[in-house]
Design a protein around this motif. Structure first.
Motif, short mmCIF file in Angstrom:
data_model
loop_
_atom_site.label_atom_id
_atom_site.label_comp_id
_atom_site.label_asym_id
_atom_site.label_seq_id
_atom_site.Cartn_x
_atom_site.Cartn_y
_atom_site.Cartn_z
N ASP A 1 -42.41 9.48 20.10
CA ASP A 1 -41.56 10.26 19.20
C ASP A 1 -41.19 9.45 17.96
N ALA A 2 -40.92 8.16 18.16
CA ALA A 2 -40.55 7.30 17.03
C ALA A 2 -41.73 7.13 16.07
N ALA A 3 -42.96 7.04 16.61
CA ALA A 3 -44.14 6.90 15.76
C ALA A 3 -44.35 8.15 14.90
N PHE A 4 -44.16 9.31 15.49
CA PHE A 4 -44.29 10.55 14.72
C PHE A 4 -43.18 10.65 13.68
N ALA A 5 -41.96 10.27 14.05
CA ALA A 5 -40.85 10.35 13.11
C ALA A 5 -41.08 9.41 11.93
N LYS A 6 -41.60 8.22 12.19
CA LYS A 6 -41.86 7.26 11.12
C LYS A 6 -42.91 7.78 10.15
N ALA A 7 -43.88 8.54 10.69
CA ALA A 7 -44.93 9.11 9.84
C ALA A 7 -44.49 10.40 9.17
N GLY A 8 -43.29 10.87 9.49
CA GLY A 8 -42.79 12.11 8.90
C GLY A 8 -43.47 13.34 9.45
N VAL A 9 -43.95 13.26 10.68
CA VAL A 9 -44.68 14.37 11.29
C VAL A 9 -43.89 14.89 12.50
N ARG A 10 -43.76 16.20 12.58
CA ARG A 10 -43.12 16.81 13.76
C ARG A 10 -44.21 17.11 14.79
N PRO A 11 -44.14 16.49 15.98
CA PRO A 11 -45.19 16.72 16.98
C PRO A 11 -45.17 18.16 17.49
N GLU A 12 -46.34 18.73 17.61
CA GLU A 12 -46.50 20.10 18.10
C GLU A 12 -46.68 20.06 19.62
N VAL A 13 -45.56 19.93 20.33
CA VAL A 13 -45.63 19.77 21.79
C VAL A 13 -45.86 21.13 22.45
N ARG A 14 -47.03 21.27 23.05
CA ARG A 14 -47.38 22.53 23.73
C ARG A 14 -46.86 22.54 25.17
N VAL A 15 -47.03 21.39 25.84
CA VAL A 15 -46.60 21.27 27.24
C VAL A 15 -46.02 19.89 27.47
N GLU A 16 -44.94 19.86 28.22
CA GLU A 16 -44.40 18.59 28.71
C GLU A 16 -44.62 18.53 30.22
N THR A 17 -45.13 17.41 30.69
CA THR A 17 -45.39 17.26 32.11
C THR A 17 -44.88 15.88 32.55
N HIS A 18 -45.09 15.55 33.82
CA HIS A 18 -44.51 14.31 34.31
C HIS A 18 -45.52 13.37 34.96
N THR A 19 -46.79 13.74 34.99
CA THR A 19 -47.81 12.83 35.53
C THR A 19 -49.00 12.81 34.58
N ILE A 20 -49.69 11.69 34.57
CA ILE A 20 -50.87 11.55 33.72
C ILE A 20 -51.99 12.45 34.22
N GLY A 21 -52.08 12.61 35.53
CA GLY A 21 -53.11 13.48 36.08
C GLY A 21 -52.98 14.91 35.58
N SER A 22 -51.76 15.43 35.57
CA SER A 22 -51.57 16.80 35.09
C SER A 22 -51.78 16.89 33.59
N ALA A 23 -51.39 15.85 32.85
CA ALA A 23 -51.60 15.86 31.40
C ALA A 23 -53.09 15.92 31.07
N CYS A 24 -53.89 15.14 31.81
CA CYS A 24 -55.33 15.15 31.57
C CYS A 24 -55.97 16.47 32.01
N ALA A 25 -55.46 17.04 33.10
CA ALA A 25 -55.98 18.33 33.55
C ALA A 25 -55.72 19.41 32.51
N LEU A 26 -54.56 19.37 31.89
CA LEU A 26 -54.24 20.33 30.83
C LEU A 26 -55.11 20.11 29.61
N ALA A 27 -55.37 18.84 29.27
CA ALA A 27 -56.25 18.54 28.13
C ALA A 27 -57.66 19.04 28.41
N ALA A 28 -58.11 18.92 29.66
CA ALA A 28 -59.47 19.38 30.01
C ALA A 28 -59.62 20.88 29.85
N ARG A 29 -58.53 21.61 29.91
CA ARG A 29 -58.56 23.07 29.73
C ARG A 29 -58.35 23.47 28.28
#
Length: 302
Positions: A212-240
């Motif tokens: 979040d700090a890296a995006f704020a420093k670049a002046g960019v608002r991240p377009e968060v589509r999904v928040e999850t709590h494990t890397i496995g689920s994050a990658c599964a969502l990316a695969a779709r």
């Protein structure tokens, strides 16, 4: 004889046991690797200490007395138990038995630990290993209170009751489908990800605050589509194709498959992991052996 009872040594018990078993002092001496006079002295001292005769002396032969036979049964049991203790101590020293209890983050336990565990158990196949996955704070408490023998945690710890040995450092990457429009890039930064749907690990994590700090420093608002709590689920969502996952590179590797690839995220946000034990006592020997296998993995394999 003192009121505390007789005090006799293990060699005297062995000598008495050997004489009864072999039938003579000479044979007992051979069995024990001692001289006949030495065994005779041990027997005499033993009888003097306990205050009664253990053998009848009949024409140069030693015949156990009823008291001697009664004592023999207990001596044989005691020596047998002693041998079991010696064997167990030997097995413990050689890691032929034992139990090791560890704790690690879920993605770490799923993506990294299997290879380390495989090496460890190939070296110590009779050791019972338990791996637990808890929240960061719960894991710290388990280690500090010695409910587990050690574990892997991200640095910094900020706990004086924990001792850490750094084992690996990992970068942050973007995980995306092979056919994603940004797949041709060698690295991605907040500007490149402007307006791009993202999959991020949930709020409250130190790594999330860095993103979040890296995006704020670049002046960019991240377009968060999904928040999850494990890397496995994050990658599964990316695969779709739901979004680009921004995650720990080391832990994401095992989830890539054929449809995903990784691109470095800039700025370089590091994930530092350490093997952690309680600061109150020295680490168990098995924990140190597991740490050695982890270091080997991260140095030669990872």
């Amino acid at each position: 004889m003192s009121t505390d009872g007789p005090d006799f040594g293990l060699r005297a018990l062995r000598a008495f046991h050997a004489i009864v078993k072999t039938g003579s002092v000479t044979a007992a001496a051979t069995d024990m690797g001692l001289t006949q006079p030495a065994v005779s002295r041990l027997l005499a001292q033993f009888e003097q200490t306990i205050g009664f005769d253990l053998f009848y002396r009949e024409r140069g032969r030693l015949v156990p007395t009823p008291d001697g036979l009664l004592l023999f049964d207990e001596v044989e049991l005691a020596l047998s138990n002693m041998e079991r203790v010696r064997a167990l101590a030997r097995d413990i020293a050689e890691f032929q038995v034992g139990q090791l209890r560890l704790v690690a983050p879920p993605s770490f336990a799923e993506g990294v630990l299997p290879d380390i565990i495989d090496r460890f158990l190939s070296r110590f196949p009779k050791v019972h290993l338990t791996i637990d996955s808890r929240s960061v704070e719960a894991a710290k408490t388990l280690i500090a209170t010695r409910a587990v023998d050690g574990g892997f945690l991200k640095l910094p710890l900020d706990r004086p009751d924990l001792t850490s040995v750094p084992v690996v450092s990992s970068s942050t990457v973007c995980v995306l489908r092979c056919d994603h429009p940004l797949a041709a890039r060698t690295w991605l930064d907040p500007l490149a990800l402007k307006g791009v749907p993202l999959v991020l690990l949930g709020l409250g994590r130190l790594s999330r605050s860095h993103i979040d700090a890296a995006f704020a420093k670049a002046g960019v608002r991240p377009e968060v589509r999904v928040e999850t709590h494990t890397i496995g689920s994050a990658c599964a969502l990316a695969a779709r194709g739901i979004g680009v996952a921004i995650v720990n590179e080391m832990l994401a590797r095992s989830y890539l498959g054929d449809r995903l690839l990784m691109r470095l995220f800039r700025p370089d946000l590091r994930h530092e992991y350490a093997f952690v034990t309680s600061a109150m006592v020295a680490p168990p020997r098995l924990a140190l052996e597991f740490l050695a296998d982890a270091r080997h993995y991260f140095t030669h394999v990872n």
